[in-house]
Design a protein around this motif. Sequence first.
Motif, PDB file in Angstrom:
ATOM      1  N   ILE A 166       0.883  -1.172   0.000  1.00 32.05           N
ATOM      2  CA  ILE A 166       0.000   0.000   0.000  1.00 32.05           C
ATOM      3  C   ILE A 166       0.914   1.214   0.000  1.00 32.05           C
ATOM      4  O   ILE A 166       1.537   1.540   1.004  1.00 32.05           O
ATOM      5  CB  ILE A 166      -0.920   0.023   1.242  1.00 32.05           C
ATOM      6  N   GLY A 167       1.028   1.907  -1.132  1.00 30.77           N
ATOM      7  CA  GLY A 167       2.041   2.928  -1.327  1.00 30.77           C
ATOM      8  C   GLY A 167       1.875   4.151  -0.448  1.00 30.77           C
ATOM      9  O   GLY A 167       0.792   4.444   0.075  1.00 30.77           O
ATOM     10  N   ALA A 168       2.957   4.895  -0.317  1.00 34.40           N
ATOM     11  CA  ALA A 168       2.999   6.071   0.550  1.00 34.40           C
ATOM     12  C   ALA A 168       1.922   7.083   0.172  1.00 34.40           C
ATOM     13  O   ALA A 168       1.735   7.395  -1.016  1.00 34.40           O
ATOM     14  CB  ALA A 168       4.374   6.725   0.471  1.00 34.40           C
ATOM     15  N   GLY A 169       1.207   7.571   1.175  1.00 32.99           N
ATOM     16  CA  GLY A 169       0.225   8.616   0.956  1.00 32.99           C
ATOM     17  C   GLY A 169      -1.045   8.193   0.257  1.00 32.99           C
ATOM     18  O   GLY A 169      -1.884   9.039  -0.080  1.00 32.99           O
ATOM     19  N   SER A 170      -1.240   6.911   0.038  1.00 32.81           N
ATOM     20  CA  SER A 170      -2.445   6.435  -0.649  1.00 32.81           C
ATOM     21  C   SER A 170      -3.612   6.335   0.333  1.00 32.81           C
ATOM     22  O   SER A 170      -3.427   6.328   1.549  1.00 32.81           O
ATOM     23  CB  SER A 170      -2.188   5.082  -1.310  1.00 32.81           C
ATOM     24  N   VAL A 171      -4.824   6.267  -0.226  1.00 32.50           N
ATOM     25  CA  VAL A 171      -6.042   6.155   0.579  1.00 32.50           C
ATOM     26  C   VAL A 171      -6.907   5.055  -0.021  1.00 32.50           C
ATOM     27  O   VAL A 171      -7.135   5.026  -1.239  1.00 32.50           O
ATOM     28  CB  VAL A 171      -6.833   7.476   0.595  1.00 32.50           C
ATOM     29  N   VAL A 172      -7.389   4.154   0.823  1.00 39.74           N
ATOM     30  CA  VAL A 172      -8.286   3.082   0.371  1.00 39.74           C
ATOM     31  C   VAL A 172      -9.645   3.296   1.038  1.00 39.74           C
ATOM     32  O   VAL A 172      -9.750   3.341   2.263  1.00 39.74           O
ATOM     33  CB  VAL A 172      -7.728   1.689   0.735  1.00 39.74           C
TER      34      VAL A 172
END
Length: 208
Positions: A166-172
């Motif tokens: 889950i990459g840096a700064g991402s939102v799920v």
Amino acid sequence: MPENALVIIGSGGHACVLAEAAALGGWQIAGHVAPQAADDPLIGPWLGDDGSLPGLLAQGMSCALGLGFVSAQTATRRASLLETLDPACLAVVLHPGASVAPSAELAPGCFAAAHATIGTRATLGEGVIVNTGAVVEHHNTVGANTHVATGARLTGGVTVGRDVLIGAGSVVRQGLHIGDGAIIGAGCVVLNDVPAGATCLGNPGKVL
């Protein structure tokens, strides 16, 4: 040998971050294992390569995976170690600045870095990394050997498979499912389920 003696597996940047957090949390850093000797006071003296681990653990030490997800080779090494090591030897390392809900469940080998948040009834599998400032909200389930990178946010009720980045700064978005081996790019905003092995990039996120 003190009961809180800890061997760091790895010698790179993530190993240093984990070792410093472990020391702040009361662990005694016995040293590190890596393919080659490395010189860094944070990770202690070189104790040999991975083949040295059984003998070290037989002395009553615990170990922690100081291996980030910087390459496919490193991720594969992490997965192999998690399959072969006795879970009883894997330490859970929590930076004192991390916030972990009392009802959260963390399997052996998990690491929560500074300012990480793990919410109510979140469940983390073996070897999960919740990196600096990342948020794993309430009722999330995160599979083994998954890395929630710096500043990433999993909102409520998300299910994440194993071996996921889950990459840096991402939102799920809440309630979604991220399949095994998927990659969520840095800064991605995920609004739909992501299949196993897929890569999702952009805002809004698109599956490649």
